[in-house]
Design an enzyme around this catalytic site. Structure first.
Site, short mmCIF file in Angstrom:
data_model
loop_
_atom_site.label_atom_id
_atom_site.label_comp_id
_atom_site.label_asym_id
_atom_site.label_seq_id
_atom_site.Cartn_x
_atom_site.Cartn_y
_atom_site.Cartn_z
N PHE A 17 1.00 -1.77 -0.08
CA PHE A 17 -0.02 -0.05 0.14
C PHE A 17 0.79 1.50 0.41
CE2 PHE A 17 -3.25 3.24 1.67
CZ PHE A 17 -4.12 3.12 1.01
N ASP A 32 2.26 -4.73 8.20
CA ASP A 32 0.25 -3.97 8.48
C ASP A 32 -0.08 -5.22 9.08
OD1 ASP A 32 -1.82 -2.11 7.98
OD2 ASP A 32 -0.22 -0.52 6.85
N TYR A 69 -10.92 1.47 10.68
CA TYR A 69 -12.21 1.51 10.20
C TYR A 69 -12.51 0.40 8.82
CZ TYR A 69 -8.62 3.51 7.33
OH TYR A 69 -7.63 3.75 6.22
N LYS A 70 -11.38 -0.90 8.41
CA LYS A 70 -11.80 -1.48 7.57
C LYS A 70 -12.72 -2.75 8.37
CE LYS A 70 -7.71 -0.21 5.00
NZ LYS A 70 -6.37 0.10 4.54
N ARG A 117 -12.13 -4.58 -7.13
CA ARG A 117 -11.90 -5.32 -5.49
C ARG A 117 -13.33 -5.16 -4.96
NH1 ARG A 117 -8.40 -2.84 -1.05
NH2 ARG A 117 -10.34 -1.36 -1.07
C1 LIG Z 1 -5.80 1.23 4.83
C2 LIG Z 1 -4.12 0.80 4.79
C3 LIG Z 1 -4.23 2.06 5.03
C4 LIG Z 1 -4.44 2.99 5.38
O1 LIG Z 1 -3.52 3.98 6.26
P1 LIG Z 1 -3.93 5.56 7.24
O2 LIG Z 1 -2.86 5.67 8.05
O3 LIG Z 1 -5.28 5.33 7.73
O4 LIG Z 1 -4.83 6.03 6.00
C5 LIG Z 1 -2.57 1.59 5.18
N1 LIG Z 1 -1.94 0.79 5.22
C6 LIG Z 1 -2.66 -0.75 4.23
C7 LIG Z 1 -1.91 -1.45 3.82
C8 LIG Z 1 -3.90 -0.11 4.21
O5 LIG Z 1 -4.58 -1.26 3.84
#
Ligand SMILES: *Cc1c(COP(=O)(O)O)cnc(C)c1O
Length: 435
Positions: free
Chosen positions: A136, A205, A230-231, A394
């Site tokens: 990401f 992560d 939030y996921k 997705r």
């Molecule tokens: C959703 C996601 C993030 C989100 O980061 P924020 O700081 O909450 O915006 C970070 N890393 C991964 C791998 C994600 O899927």
């Protein structure tokens, strides 16, 4: 076995699966808009019913009436630790090892920086952070910023190059457990062991893992982990994230964002920073209590699954849902150029199914969303492999609230969108700010 020998479930079969599903009751914890099939809980989890009243109570009673006494009286001060203890139960961590705080990006900065400090102390030559090109982007950006700041180098590899990349220059291996695009899942235990064997620390992560797949940080001997609220944790838009540090590392150094909430005695107002014991030092400043209240309601929806078998039972259903989806798409939507990019093998798959489509991924998803079948689109990065190179559709599968009949209906909509060609309409081509 060829596809012709496999019995393809009909809609009635899916309805029977729902009736036999022991986790079906968990669905009643959520507000699910009628006629909507929500396959995007991997991006933004749905609203738990309890959240509305709880947040209203925090506003009207705790803030409105109890005012500042709420920090003690209503558990505000301890919220990051209390919710952290709940999240710990979902990721194989112990009580007192996790705090809910800040964002995933910010928490990653804290732990990656700490890992780099430990590595620099242990060795004068290890100055490389290894991560995946298809990780990401925020994770890569944070790593790039830290490398620039600290004179390290970021080495980006493809998933298949992992073992060869782990040489004696590597300080930290930073990976996302489940890839946000493809849904590929690493074997945390063996990858961590390989990193340790090479003398590197690991940062995981868990953005697409916490609340989605069983995670056991201690069994994997992981060093650091961060994840998203939030996921799959259903904490609401912009919910606080979380951070875990193995107890053997937690007290070795200050984390770089040494704010007063991470102080051993914040209300001593000492001019000298003195880090709190354990994971509390990974707090920085004052947290949003509205966000914390909503996150706690979201995490509670997952803990409610514990009496039904917990993450293991959720995992079983999640795989059944994504298996069904992939099987139905392959059988009913063949010939339209969709290519599954999520591994079929269970041990390699998170809780999503992704499909590449060379020209129409965005428009097909927009046409589905117009039919209230909500997934999302992720653009391919230029010139990459399937992990980062192709546009994908997705679909996330959250077993807490999704049913088998909904999966069947979603595929039926997809089939109709493809067969009618309705996705080719001009209106579905317009890119919105958030995809
Ligand atoms: C959703 C996601 C993030 C989100 O980061 P924020 O700081 O909450 O915006 C970070 N890393 C991964 C791998 C994600 O899927």
């Amino acid at each position: 076995m060829s596809i012709f020998e496999v019995k393809i479930p009909r809609r009635r079969d899916c309805q029977l699966m729902d009736m036999a599903d022991p986790l079906r009751v968990l669905r009643h914890q959520f507000v699910l808009p009628p006629d909507t099939i929500y396959l995007d809980g991997n991006s933004l989890g749905v609203l738990p019913k309890a959240t509305t009243a709880r947040v209203a109570d925090v506003v009207t009673r705790e803030w409105g009436e109890d005012l500042i006494t709420s920090w003690n009286k209503n558990g505000w001060f301890d919220a990051p630790r209390r919710i952290g203890d709940k999240i710990a139960q979902l990721i194989g961590a112990a009580a007192g090892e996790v705090v809910a705080t800040d964002t995933t990006s910010i928490n990653l900065y804290k732990v990656l920086s700490t890992a780099m400090t430990i590595a620099a102390q242990n060795s004068t030559t290890r100055r490389v952070i290894v991560s995946e090109r298809g990780n990401f982007p925020t994770d890569l950006y944070i790593a790039q910023a830290l490398c620039a700041e600290r004179g390290f180098q970021l080495h980006l590899i493809d998933q298949t190059e992992l073992t060869t990349a782990l040489n004696s220059d590597v300080a930290v291996l930073m990976l996302t457990h489940v890839n946000y695009r493809t849904g590929f899942m690493h074997d945390m235990e063996s990858v961590t062991a390989a990193a340790h064997h090479a003398g590197a620390l690991t940062v995981w992560d868990l953005a697409h893992s916490a609340g989605a797949v069983p995670v056991d940080l201690h069994a994997a001997l992981a060093d650091f982990a961060v994840g998203c609220g939030y996921k799959y944790l259903n904490g609401g838009p912009g919910a606080p994230a979380f951070v875990w540090v193995h107890p053997q590392h937690a007290e070795r150094f200050w984390q770089p964002l040494a704010g007063w909430w991470g102080h051993a005695a914040p209300f001593a107002f000492s001019p000298q920073y003195q880090p709190a014991a354990g994971i509390s030092r990974f707090l920085c400043g004052t947290q949003s209590m509205l966000g914390m209240a909503a996150l706690e309601c979201g995490v509670d929806t997952l803990l409610a699954a514990q009496v039904h078998g917990g993450m293991a039972a959720l995992r079983k259903k999640s795989l059944a849902l994504s298996d069904l989806f992939i099987q139905l798409v392959e059988h009913r939507c063949g010939g339209y150029g969709l290519e599954v990019v999520t591994p079929q093998e269970h041990s390699l798959r998170g809780s999503q199914a992704s499909f590449a489509h060379s020209k129409g991924a965005y428009a097909i998803m927009q046409a589905l969303i117009a039919r209230k079948v909500i997934g999302d689109f992720r653009a391919g990065a230029a010139g990459g492999t399937v992990a980062d190179g192709e546009d994908i559709l997705r679909f996330g599968f959250t077993p807490l609230y999704l049913g088998f009949d909904e999966v069947w209906q979603a595929v039926e909509h997809l089939r109709q969108v493809l067969e009618s060609g309705e996705w080719k309409a001009e209106k579905f081509m317009q890119k919105l700010a958030v995809t």
